[in-house]
Design a protein around this motif. Structure first.
Motif, PDB file in Angstrom:
ATOM      1  N   GLY A  23      75.302  -6.306  64.980  1.00 30.75           N
ATOM      2  CA  GLY A  23      75.438  -7.743  65.102  1.00 30.75           C
ATOM      3  C   GLY A  23      76.756  -8.117  65.736  1.00 30.75           C
ATOM      4  O   GLY A  23      77.560  -7.246  66.090  1.00 30.75           O
ATOM      5  N   PRO A  24      77.012  -9.418  65.898  1.00 27.37           N
ATOM      6  CA  PRO A  24      78.250  -9.860  66.541  1.00 27.37           C
ATOM      7  C   PRO A  24      79.517  -9.366  65.848  1.00 27.37           C
ATOM      8  O   PRO A  24      80.503  -9.061  66.507  1.00 27.37           O
ATOM      9  N   ASN A  25      79.487  -9.295  64.512  1.00 26.40           N
ATOM     10  CA  ASN A  25      80.687  -8.849  63.797  1.00 26.40           C
ATOM     11  C   ASN A  25      80.378  -7.838  62.710  1.00 26.40           C
ATOM     12  O   ASN A  25      81.234  -7.549  61.874  1.00 26.40           O
ATOM     13  N   LEU A  26      79.158  -7.299  62.701  1.00 25.34           N
ATOM     14  CA  LEU A  26      78.764  -6.390  61.631  1.00 25.34           C
ATOM     15  C   LEU A  26      77.911  -5.263  62.186  1.00 25.34           C
ATOM     16  O   LEU A  26      76.974  -5.505  62.950  1.00 25.34           O
ATOM     17  N   LEU A  27      78.257  -4.034  61.796  1.00 26.40           N
ATOM     18  CA  LEU A  27      77.489  -2.841  62.137  1.00 26.40           C
ATOM     19  C   LEU A  27      77.077  -2.170  60.842  1.00 26.40           C
ATOM     20  O   LEU A  27      77.873  -2.095  59.903  1.00 26.40           O
ATOM     21  N   ALA A  28      75.860  -1.670  60.775  1.00 27.01           N
ATOM     22  CA  ALA A  28      75.417  -1.068  59.522  1.00 27.01           C
ATOM     23  C   ALA A  28      74.323  -0.033  59.757  1.00 27.01           C
ATOM     24  O   ALA A  28      73.580  -0.102  60.744  1.00 27.01           O
ATOM     25  N   VAL A  29      74.242   0.910  58.832  1.00 25.97           N
ATOM     26  CA  VAL A  29      73.137   1.858  58.754  1.00 25.97           C
ATOM     27  C   VAL A  29      72.580   1.795  57.346  1.00 25.97           C
ATOM     28  O   VAL A  29      73.330   1.908  56.369  1.00 25.97           O
ATOM     29  N   LEU A  30      71.286   1.571  57.223  1.00 25.68           N
ATOM     30  CA  LEU A  30      70.595   1.564  55.937  1.00 25.68           C
ATOM     31  C   LEU A  30      69.636   2.744  55.914  1.00 25.68           C
ATOM     32  O   LEU A  30      68.914   2.983  56.891  1.00 25.68           O
ATOM     33  N   ASP A  31      69.618   3.457  54.816  1.00 29.44           N
ATOM     34  CA  ASP A  31      68.763   4.632  54.665  1.00 29.44           C
ATOM     35  C   ASP A  31      67.879   4.416  53.445  1.00 29.44           C
ATOM     36  O   ASP A  31      68.341   4.504  52.307  1.00 29.44           O
ATOM     37  N   GLY A  32      66.599   4.095  53.698  1.00 28.21           N
ATOM     38  CA  GLY A  32      65.675   3.881  52.587  1.00 28.21           C
ATOM     39  C   GLY A  32      65.503   5.136  51.759  1.00 28.21           C
ATOM     40  O   GLY A  32      65.271   6.221  52.297  1.00 28.21           O
ATOM     41  N   VAL A  33      65.637   4.986  50.451  1.00 31.54           N
ATOM     42  CA  VAL A  33      65.513   6.127  49.539  1.00 31.54           C
ATOM     43  C   VAL A  33      64.045   6.528  49.427  1.00 31.54           C
ATOM     44  O   VAL A  33      63.168   5.683  49.205  1.00 31.54           O
ATOM     45  N   THR A  34      63.759   7.801  49.614  1.00 29.49           N
ATOM     46  CA  THR A  34      62.389   8.303  49.579  1.00 29.49           C
ATOM     47  C   THR A  34      61.680   7.867  48.316  1.00 29.49           C
ATOM     48  O   THR A  34      62.188   8.061  47.205  1.00 29.49           O
ATOM     49  N   GLN A  51      63.553  -5.791  55.264  1.00 26.05           N
ATOM     50  CA  GLN A  51      63.971  -7.074  54.679  1.00 26.05           C
ATOM     51  C   GLN A  51      65.465  -7.083  54.370  1.00 26.05           C
ATOM     52  O   GLN A  51      66.163  -8.076  54.638  1.00 26.05           O
ATOM     53  N   LEU A  52      65.955  -5.990  53.808  1.00 20.65           N
ATOM     54  CA  LEU A  52      67.372  -5.928  53.466  1.00 20.65           C
ATOM     55  C   LEU A  52      68.228  -6.008  54.731  1.00 20.65           C
ATOM     56  O   LEU A  52      69.256  -6.690  54.749  1.00 20.65           O
ATOM     57  N   ALA A  53      67.796  -5.346  55.786  1.00 24.66           N
ATOM     58  CA  ALA A  53      68.546  -5.390  57.040  1.00 24.66           C
ATOM     59  C   ALA A  53      68.583  -6.809  57.606  1.00 24.66           C
ATOM     60  O   ALA A  53      69.632  -7.293  58.057  1.00 24.66           O
ATOM     61  N   ALA A  54      67.448  -7.484  57.592  1.00 26.88           N
ATOM     62  CA  ALA A  54      67.387  -8.849  58.110  1.00 26.88           C
ATOM     63  C   ALA A  54      68.276  -9.787  57.303  1.00 26.88           C
ATOM     64  O   ALA A  54      69.001 -10.630  57.860  1.00 26.88           O
ATOM     65  N   GLU A  55      68.227  -9.657  55.983  1.00 29.46           N
ATOM     66  CA  GLU A  55      69.050 -10.518  55.128  1.00 29.46           C
ATOM     67  C   GLU A  55      70.533 -10.210  55.303  1.00 29.46           C
ATOM     68  O   GLU A  55      71.376 -11.117  55.245  1.00 29.46           O
ATOM     69  N   LEU A  56      70.854  -8.952  55.514  1.00 24.76           N
ATOM     70  CA  LEU A  56      72.252  -8.572  55.709  1.00 24.76           C
ATOM     71  C   LEU A  56      72.812  -9.216  56.975  1.00 24.76           C
ATOM     72  O   LEU A  56      73.959  -9.701  56.990  1.00 24.76           O
ATOM     73  N   LEU A  57      72.026  -9.271  58.027  1.00 23.45           N
ATOM     74  CA  LEU A  57      72.468  -9.935  59.246  1.00 23.45           C
ATOM     75  C   LEU A  57      72.682 -11.430  59.013  1.00 23.45           C
ATOM     76  O   LEU A  57      73.620 -12.027  59.544  1.00 23.45           O
ATOM     77  N   ARG A  58      71.803 -12.039  58.224  1.00 21.88           N
ATOM     78  CA  ARG A  58      71.953 -13.462  57.933  1.00 21.88           C
ATOM     79  C   ARG A  58      73.208 -13.761  57.126  1.00 21.88           C
ATOM     80  O   ARG A  58      73.737 -14.870  57.168  1.00 21.88           O
TER      81      ARG A  58
END
Length: 225
Positions: A23-34, A51-58
């Motif tokens: 994103g403009p000011n945020l970089l992230a990696v999410l790893d869904g737990v098996t 969903q978590l990724a989308a909300e994190l960007l918001r």
């Protein structure tokens, strides 16, 4: 600043449950737990990670910990009443994120994601394999995240990796973290994943490097100033 991303599923028979955010000011990696056989939830890990990724960007206008806590809270609302979010195996994800704001780089790690910050005075490698905490249904779990900040002027480059990508260094010892950053600077993060996959194929029975998953989803976000 230059940002690159690379991601590859661990198996050709199933989609990756990793997610990468730029994103403009945020970089992230999410790893869904098996997922376990029983989760108490009608939704899959991939849905949860989306969903978590989308909300994190918001929520990227907030600080790293408040942003993740609010993203968890909002994602919880999306589940609906048919999901037992008190179940210990309800969907969750490990998170590594970096936020650049007001000339400061702030980072957060929850779970076994890895954030590597190459600063002028030090190489900082942040990961947490001890607490077993992840981002799931309870925003309070974010309190266990590892956080910190570095003046942006001190930062040369940053990498965020899921554990499936970090094993190139912390399991296979293909190179140390500084060498890994040099490789990504020269060839991009996809080369790190490519070299790691070659080793996994050579040890397809997980004999030389014992591991629970022969090949795991692997994701890297790389930033260079």
């Amino acid at each position: 600043m230059r940002t690159q991303m690379a991601t590859e599923a661990g198996r050709t028979t199933a989609p990756s449950e990793d997610r990468a955010l730029v994103g403009p000011n945020l970089l992230a990696v999410l790893d869904g737990v098996t997922a376990k056989p029983e989760t108490g939830c009608a939704h899959g890990v991939g849905w949860f990670a989306d969903q978590l990724a989308a909300e994190l960007l918001r929520c990227a206008h907030l600080g790293p910990a408040p942003a993740l806590a609010e993203a968890v809270r909002q994602t919880r609302e999306l589940h609906g009443g048919g999901c037992d979010l008190e179940h210990p195996d309800s969907p969750s994800a490990t998170v590594g994120l970096v936020q650049i704001k007001e000339d400061v780089l702030r980072y957060l790690v929850l779970g076994d994601a890895t954030v590597v910050v190459d600063a002028k005075s030090e190489l900082r490698v942040v990961s947490d394999t001890r607490t077993n905490r992840t981002a799931g249904a309870d925003p309070a779990d974010v309190e266990h995240a590892l956080t910190g900040e570095i003046p942006l002027a001190e930062v040369r480059r940053v990498a965020i990796l899921s554990d499936g990508a970090a094993r190139a260094v912390d399991l296979f010892d293909l190179f140390d973290w500084r060498q890994a950053l040099e490789l990504m600077a020269a060839n991009g993060p996809d080369d790190l994943i490519r070299k790691m996959r070659a080793v996994e194929k050579e040890d397809a029975k997980a004999v030389d490097w014992p591991r629970a998953k022969v090949s795991d989803d692997a994701t890297v976000v790389y930033l260079e100033r």
